[in-house]
Design a protein around this motif. Structure first.
Motif, PDB file in Angstrom:
ATOM      1  N   GLU A  93       0.816  -1.211   0.000  1.00 28.13           N
ATOM      2  CA  GLU A  93       0.000   0.000   0.000  1.00 28.13           C
ATOM      3  C   GLU A  93       0.852   1.265   0.000  1.00 28.13           C
ATOM      4  O   GLU A  93       0.418   2.303  -0.520  1.00 28.13           O
ATOM      5  CB  GLU A  93      -0.935   0.006   1.212  1.00 28.13           C
ATOM      6  N   TYR A  97      -0.039   4.145  -2.702  1.00 29.13           N
ATOM      7  CA  TYR A  97      -0.440   5.497  -2.321  1.00 29.13           C
ATOM      8  C   TYR A  97       0.449   6.522  -3.010  1.00 29.13           C
ATOM      9  O   TYR A  97      -0.026   7.562  -3.510  1.00 29.13           O
ATOM     10  CB  TYR A  97      -0.363   5.669  -0.797  1.00 29.13           C
ATOM     11  N   ASN A 116      -8.238   4.189  -2.866  1.00 26.90           N
ATOM     12  CA  ASN A 116      -7.645   2.865  -2.689  1.00 26.90           C
ATOM     13  C   ASN A 116      -8.584   1.879  -1.999  1.00 26.90           C
ATOM     14  O   ASN A 116      -8.160   0.791  -1.600  1.00 26.90           O
ATOM     15  CB  ASN A 116      -6.334   2.994  -1.911  1.00 26.90           C
ATOM     16  N   GLN A 118     -10.103   1.680   0.998  1.00 20.80           N
ATOM     17  CA  GLN A 118      -9.674   1.217   2.315  1.00 20.80           C
ATOM     18  C   GLN A 118     -10.432   1.954   3.414  1.00 20.80           C
ATOM     19  O   GLN A 118     -10.981   3.040   3.191  1.00 20.80           O
ATOM     20  CB  GLN A 118      -8.165   1.425   2.485  1.00 20.80           C
TER      21      GLN A 118
END
Length: 223
Positions: A93, A97, A116, A118
């Motif tokens: 991740e 990002y 993303n 999340q």
């Protein structure tokens, strides 16, 4: 010369240009046209239903699809771990990002987290980790002084560039031995799934509401 054949070819080319202008699945040249013809020829053939584990015992195709999607996610994560092994990146991740910030520019923390797919607590942990590495910096928003916007720093770009070769290798290997045409068809199907699920996700529903809302949405589409 058979002008009827020539007319059929021209009509087919018009159909290709019209179809491809909407989907952009194929390159807009002779190579793309040939791939499009082969792709549509294969679609017109009778599709043979594949076998899968547990089919003879009544296992549903939906169960198989769900399982394979979960498995593909795990395979991709393992390749990503290999790509960042020995680097300053902690998780997959982290670089995802950074890639988003490089590609789309500054945004709020929640915009980056939602991009993303999340949860906020997990996303904030990732962002704070990137800030502590000086790969990301935050500033006051020019449009809303109450919120912060973040962007990638030169140090973050350097870290990303240093690892990008292996990251691209990990990305490319996920599609395995699929042909170009198979990749295009997979993109079409995954996009269709994403177009179904993403609006539901964006509603920020509570867990007790989410499944019912998704089922209602599917019923509405089927009708």
């Amino acid at each position: 010369m058979d002008f009827h054949l020539l007319k059929d070819i021209i009509d087919l080319m018009w159909e290709f240009e019209n179809s491809n202008s909407k989907s952009n699945l194929f390159s807009n040249d002779l190579s793309g046209f040939k791939q499009w013809v082969i792709f549509n020829s294969s679609k017109s053939e009778t599709t043979v239903e594949p076998d899968w584990e547990g089919k003879e015992n009544g296992r549903s195709p939906e169960s198989v699809i769900s399982t394979f999607i979960v498995h593909m996610n795990r395979y991709a994560k393992n390749y990503s771990k290999s790509a960042i092994y020995g680097s300053d990146f902690s998780t997959q991740e982290d670089f995802i990002y950074l890639i988003n910030l490089k590609a789309f520019g500054e945004m709020t923390k929640m915009e980056l987290i939602k991009r993303n797919i999340q949860d906020k607590p997990v996303g904030m942990q990732i962002i704070n980790r990137l800030i502590s590495q000086d790969w990301v910096q935050q500033n006051d928003s020019e449009t809303d002084k109450r919120s912060k916007v973040i962007n990638i720093t030169s140090k973050g770009l350097e870290a990303l560039d240093k690892q990008m070769g292996k990251i691209r290798q990990a990305t490319n290997i996920v599609s395995g031995d699929l042909s170009h045409i198979e990749k295009m068809e997979l993109i079409r199907l995954l996009k269709k799934l994403n177009d179904f699920h993403h609006p539901i996700y964006c509603q920020n529903l509570e867990p007790e509401e989410l499944l019912n809302e998704a089922l209602k949405t599917r019923l509405t589409i089927v009708k």
